[in-house]
Write a protein that holds these residues in place. Structure first.
Motif, PDB file in Angstrom:
ATOM      1  N   LYS A 150      15.179 -27.902 -25.870  1.00  0.00           N
ATOM      2  CA  LYS A 150      14.785 -28.902 -26.544  1.00  0.00           C
ATOM      3  C   LYS A 150      14.343 -30.085 -25.474  1.00  0.00           C
ATOM      4  O   LYS A 150      14.302 -29.911 -24.238  1.00  0.00           O
ATOM      5  CB  LYS A 150      16.329 -29.881 -26.923  1.00  0.00           C
ATOM      6  N   PRO A 151      13.439 -31.217 -25.994  1.00  0.00           N
ATOM      7  CA  PRO A 151      12.778 -31.984 -25.267  1.00  0.00           C
ATOM      8  C   PRO A 151      13.718 -32.750 -24.130  1.00  0.00           C
ATOM      9  O   PRO A 151      14.708 -33.201 -24.520  1.00  0.00           O
ATOM     10  CB  PRO A 151      12.228 -33.276 -26.343  1.00  0.00           C
ATOM     11  N   ILE A 152      13.262 -32.890 -23.099  1.00  0.00           N
ATOM     12  CA  ILE A 152      13.665 -33.607 -21.816  1.00  0.00           C
ATOM     13  C   ILE A 152      13.656 -35.011 -21.955  1.00  0.00           C
ATOM     14  O   ILE A 152      12.376 -35.530 -21.642  1.00  0.00           O
ATOM     15  CB  ILE A 152      13.563 -32.800 -20.660  1.00  0.00           C
ATOM     16  N   VAL A 153      14.488 -35.907 -22.101  1.00  0.00           N
ATOM     17  CA  VAL A 153      14.462 -37.388 -22.574  1.00  0.00           C
ATOM     18  C   VAL A 153      14.870 -38.184 -21.186  1.00  0.00           C
ATOM     19  O   VAL A 153      15.756 -37.783 -20.815  1.00  0.00           O
ATOM     20  CB  VAL A 153      15.077 -37.861 -23.723  1.00  0.00           C
ATOM     21  N   PHE A 154      13.676 -38.726 -20.748  1.00  0.00           N
ATOM     22  CA  PHE A 154      13.925 -39.572 -19.436  1.00  0.00           C
ATOM     23  C   PHE A 154      15.229 -40.595 -19.594  1.00  0.00           C
ATOM     24  O   PHE A 154      15.442 -41.208 -20.637  1.00  0.00           O
ATOM     25  CB  PHE A 154      12.642 -40.406 -19.327  1.00  0.00           C
TER      26      PHE A 154
END
Length: 887
Positions: A150-154
């Motif tokens: 899954k995308p790593i969100v800042f």
């Protein structure tokens, strides 16, 4: 070449598609995908990888600059997966409900039938319900959540926490006036964020003087000894680095325990520091403290005691087992007023004092092996076999590595499933008692072992049935009786039949059948001498084995019978030395019955090398010497660097040749035993493998193989087939098919009678492989292989095959890439190898980028206008499927 370009274009298109897919597809509005972390370090020697490890939030995993796992996650619609999972869950629950109702109906009928028969007993129907809590994943779900990431969100919270940890890291490294800051660059349109961590370390403290504080003479002497043994671990002029000091403290404590100071730990070493900011220097004090133990008068208080040389007072072996106890063990223990367990193990009731006495001289006896054995009913294992594994001997000094070595030796004995050493201090003395609690394994077992095989790229299926007796004569003798059989894919020996037609190589048709029983007996010590004949350090084992193998192939039927008598010495944790019984290490008889067509072709060719390879053979190996070094388990190796070496020397036929005046001869002039010409040769084979990490989840591996056999005396052509060398295949030079490379610069493509399997007497080969990870499941590799085989004598049927001073010009080179699926218990491997240089081709055409004209000109001169139908295409890629890593 066109095929190569097609593959390149396909891979390029896949890469572009992967890269072009919108990475922020599942990033929430007003949030940013963490694109990458950047490190800026000003004037300091800090390892970037270690700094990156401190950072709490890391971007999505990349391979060759492409976020393949994020791409996989984005390729599958989350809503569709969630909807299907909901439907599946409802379906599973409904199915489980139906199963429950069905079981209820069946059990109700069974109860009623039981009542009709006047019985309260019935057989309850039980059905296994499907797991709806952790259900089996369907493909898209598996692809998205197992392969994908899954995308790593800042997130600002781990960002600020990382800055705190980086400041701590700087201080730990001696940069007390340094600072760490960070900045975030947002790209609004692309919805991505790049984080930059800036480290300004400033000046670093260095240790300019060292002093030692200790009121214990024994500790002082041992520390002085440590300094002499470890000049590679200095304190003076080193950075004031807490990680280095902690590691130093652990090594000193281990040295102390290994040199008779029982109970010494790193907590007994403190450091004091007097810093001077003007010179950025540290005056370091190494302070040794006493042990703190519970008071005998008040168990709630601690009292200091000095570290001192510790001795072993007594050794006990507790065989925690009731197999040989006659009667009810539980009742017997309770009647004696004892608990059933001792140290969480079954209590032992019987006692045997073992002592082996050795004469030191005519007037004095020396008790040098003593121990007490505790067991139940009967001591099923010879006490001398167990005691000889122990290095913490009676009245000897205590050393921690003696304890580690004893544990390792008892484990390698193969008799115990649980081994627990317990050390008990004797109050008011400088000694300890050593207790080993041992739980035996099952004496006998039968196992079935189905397996897939991979022999140089040729696949097969096999089954082995093993009977194992781990303690045959109660002296740790391990008997293994195996019965194995299976099918394998192997090519025909020749590339063409008698009529010259090309033989179809059915490499996946399982055309080879093998069957064979074997018997192996492993004995502790040097049989037939006593197990205590040599010292404990050498701990040899004797391996006696016999095997028969039957093989049915397209071209021949072969029977092999073999006897082995070998001694194995575990020299150290890293070294194993093996030697055969002098003058009679291995006896091997090979009887081969060639199929009529195959034999006819051999006769027509009259190739002495081929006739030698596919004929009856008798091999009497005079000796076998093997040395193996492996530092994988070594504690003090540098980083994760590993080094493996194996060297084997095999001379054969020399013992028999001493009696050649009494032996018959056959047509080719060979002397015989039992009517079979025996082989005479000397063979040396070496393999070196090195591995080293090259970053996170990346590693570099290399292998060097070099060896050769010299046929002489009674063997006038080449080495026996089973002792020859091969090149090419899934575990060798992957640009060629298995066993198809070489020998030397032999022009196979001009020989219509060429064999599909090429053999040689000499081998040189090397491989370099760079391994990386796509994730937990998928791995990748880039590799370069080089090598070849040669014959020792000139082979008129294979010109250019003989080893010469120009051997380095005849090395074949290939390169490629591989995909590996790591399934924990084994690894599936797919390698794509492309020849880069082929020494068989003419000058000017040997490299892949050179012209093919000289190659086809040779074909035109040999075969005429139809030359293309006879000659294979050069530089054809090869695909190899394998199980496990190639090395």
């Amino acid at each position: 070449m066109i095929r190569i370009l097609k593959i390149t274009y396909i891979l390029l298109i896949i890469g572009l598609l992967a890269y072009s897919c919108k990475q922020t597809k599942y990033v929430p509005i007003n949030k940013y995908l963490l694109k990458k972390n950047l490190i800026q370090v000003e004037e300091a020697h800090l390892e970037e990888d270690k700094v990156l490890d401190i950072i709490r939030q890391k971007p999505n995993f990349k391979t060759f600059g492409i976020k393949m796992r994020l791409w996989a996650y984005n390729r599958v619609d989350s809503a569709a997966v969630a909807e299907k999972r909901f439907e599946r869950t409802i379906s599973l629950r409904q199915e489980n409900k139906q199963r429950f109702e069905r079981v209820q109906r069946i059990n109700q009928r069974r109860i009623e039938k039981a009542y009709e028969k006047g019985s309260d007993l019935y057989t309850e129907k039980i059905l296994r319900y499907k797991d709806s809590v952790n259900p089996k994943l369907f493909f898209r779900e598996w692809f998205k959540y197992k392969i994908g990431e899954k995308p790593i969100v800042f997130d600002s919270i781990p960002f600020n926490k990382s800055l705190e940890q980086l400041n701590v890291y700087l201080r730990n490294k001696g940069y007390y006036y340094g600072s760490a800051s960070g900045k975030v660059a947002y790209k609004e349109k692309k919805q991505k964020a790049t984080v930059t961590y800036v480290l300004q370390p400033g000046k670093q403290y260095f240790i300019d003087s060292v002093f030692v504080e200790s009121n214990n003479r024994v500790v002082q002497l041992e520390y002085t000894k440590f300094l002499k043994l470890h000049p590679d671990l200095p304190l003076l002029n080193q950075p004031f680095d807490s990680d280095y000091l902690n590691d130093y403290r652990d090594k000193v404590a281990k040295h102390m325990r290994d040199n008779t100071l029982y109970g010494f730990s790193s907590s007994h070493i403190n450091f004091t520091a007097d810093t001077t900011a003007e010179t950025m220097s540290v005056k370091l004090g190494v302070v040794f403290t006493d042990r703190m133990v519970r008071s005998a008068l008040n168990r709630d208080s601690l009292v200091p005691i000095k570290h001192k040389t510790t001795f072993v007072k007594q050794v006990y072996f507790h065989i925690a087992d009731t197999t040989y106890f006659k009667g009810n063990f539980k009742n017997t223990v309770e009647q004696m007023g004892l608990s059933l367990l001792d140290q969480q193990f079954v209590r032992t009731l019987d006692t045997f004092a073992f002592a082996e006495i050795k004469k030191r001289n005519s007037e004095q006896l020396d008790k040098f092996r003593m121990a007490t054995f505790l067991y139940n009913g009967e001591l099923a294992i010879a006490p001398e076999v167990i005691e000889i594994q122990n290095y913490l001997e009676h009245e000897n000094v205590y050393k921690e590595y003696y304890l580690e070595r004893s544990y390792s030796r008892l484990l390698q004995l193969g008799l115990f499933q649980v081994i627990k050493p317990v050390l008990i201090e004797v109050p008011g003395s400088d000694s300890i008692e050593v207790h080993y609690y041992l739980v035996p394994i099952e004496k006998q077992s039968v196992g079935f072992e189905p397996r897939a095989t991979n022999s140089n790229g040729f696949l097969g299926v096999a089954m082995t049935v093993n009977y194992i007796n781990n303690n045959l004569f109660r002296g740790a003798e391990k008997l293994t009786i195996s019965l194995s059989g299976g099918f394998e894919s192997q090519p025909s020996v020749f590339a063409a039949n008698l009529e010259g037609d090309k033989i179809k190589q059915s490499g996946r048709s399982f055309n080879t059948f093998e069957f064979g029983p074997s018997v192996k007996l492993e004995l502790p010590g040097l049989f037939p001498t006593k197990v205590t004949f040599l010292s404990k350090r050498q701990r040899p084992r004797t391996v006696l084995s016999s095997a028969y193998n039957y093989q049915l192939r397209l071209d021949f039927e072969r029977h092999i019978f073999q006897l082995n008598y070998l001694w194995k010495f575990y020299v150290s944790k890293t070294q194993v030395f093996q030697t055969g019984l002098p003058f009679m290490s291995i006896i091997k008889i090979v009887r081969i019955q060639n199929k009529p067509d195959f034999q006819t072709k051999l006769d027509l060719l009259n190739d002495l090398f081929l006739k030698n390879a596919y004929s009856n053979q008798f091999i009497w190996q005079d000796w076998k010497l093997t040395f193996e070094y492996n530092n994988k388990e070594k504690e003090d190796k540098q980083g994760n660097f590993s080094f493996y070496m194996n060297s084997t020397f095999d001379p054969a036929g020399n013992t028999l040749s001493m009696f050649k005046n009494f032996q018959d001869t056959i047509d080719n002039g060979q002397n015989t035993i039992f009517g079979i010409g025996y082989s005479q040769f000397a063979r040396l084979d070496n393999e070196i493998i090195v591995s080293n990490p090259a970053g996170r989840k990346k590693s570099l591996h290399g292998r060097l193989q070099f060896g050769g056999g010299v046929p002489y005396g009674n063997t006038r052509t080449s080495m026996p087939y089973d002792y020859s060398f091969f090149a090419g295949g899934a575990n060798d030079n992957r640009g060629w098919k298995a066993r198809a490379l070489g020998p030397g610069s032999y022009k196979y493509y001009l020989d219509t009678n060429r064999t599909a399997t090429q053999i040689g007497d000499i081998r040189i080969g090397t491989s370099v492989e760079y391994r990386f990870s796509f994730g937990e499941l998928m791995k990748g590799a880039l590799f370069v292989d080089a090598g070849n085989v040669w014959t020792f004598n000139e082979d008129v049927n294979r010109p250019g095959s003989k080893f010469s001073s120009n051997w380095y010009k005849e090395v074949a080179v290939s390169g490629g890439f591989g995909l590996r699926m790591d399934l924990d218990f084994f690894i599936l491997r797919l390698d794509f190898g492309l020849p880069l240089t082929n020494p068989a081709l003419p000058q000017g055409a040997r490299w892949i980028f050179q012209s093919r004209d000289p190659y086809y000109a040779e074909g035109l001169a040999k075969f005429g206008a139809s030359y293309k139908s006879f000659m294979p295409k050069p530089f054809t890629p090869n695909v190899h499927f394998g199980i496990g890593y190639p090395f």
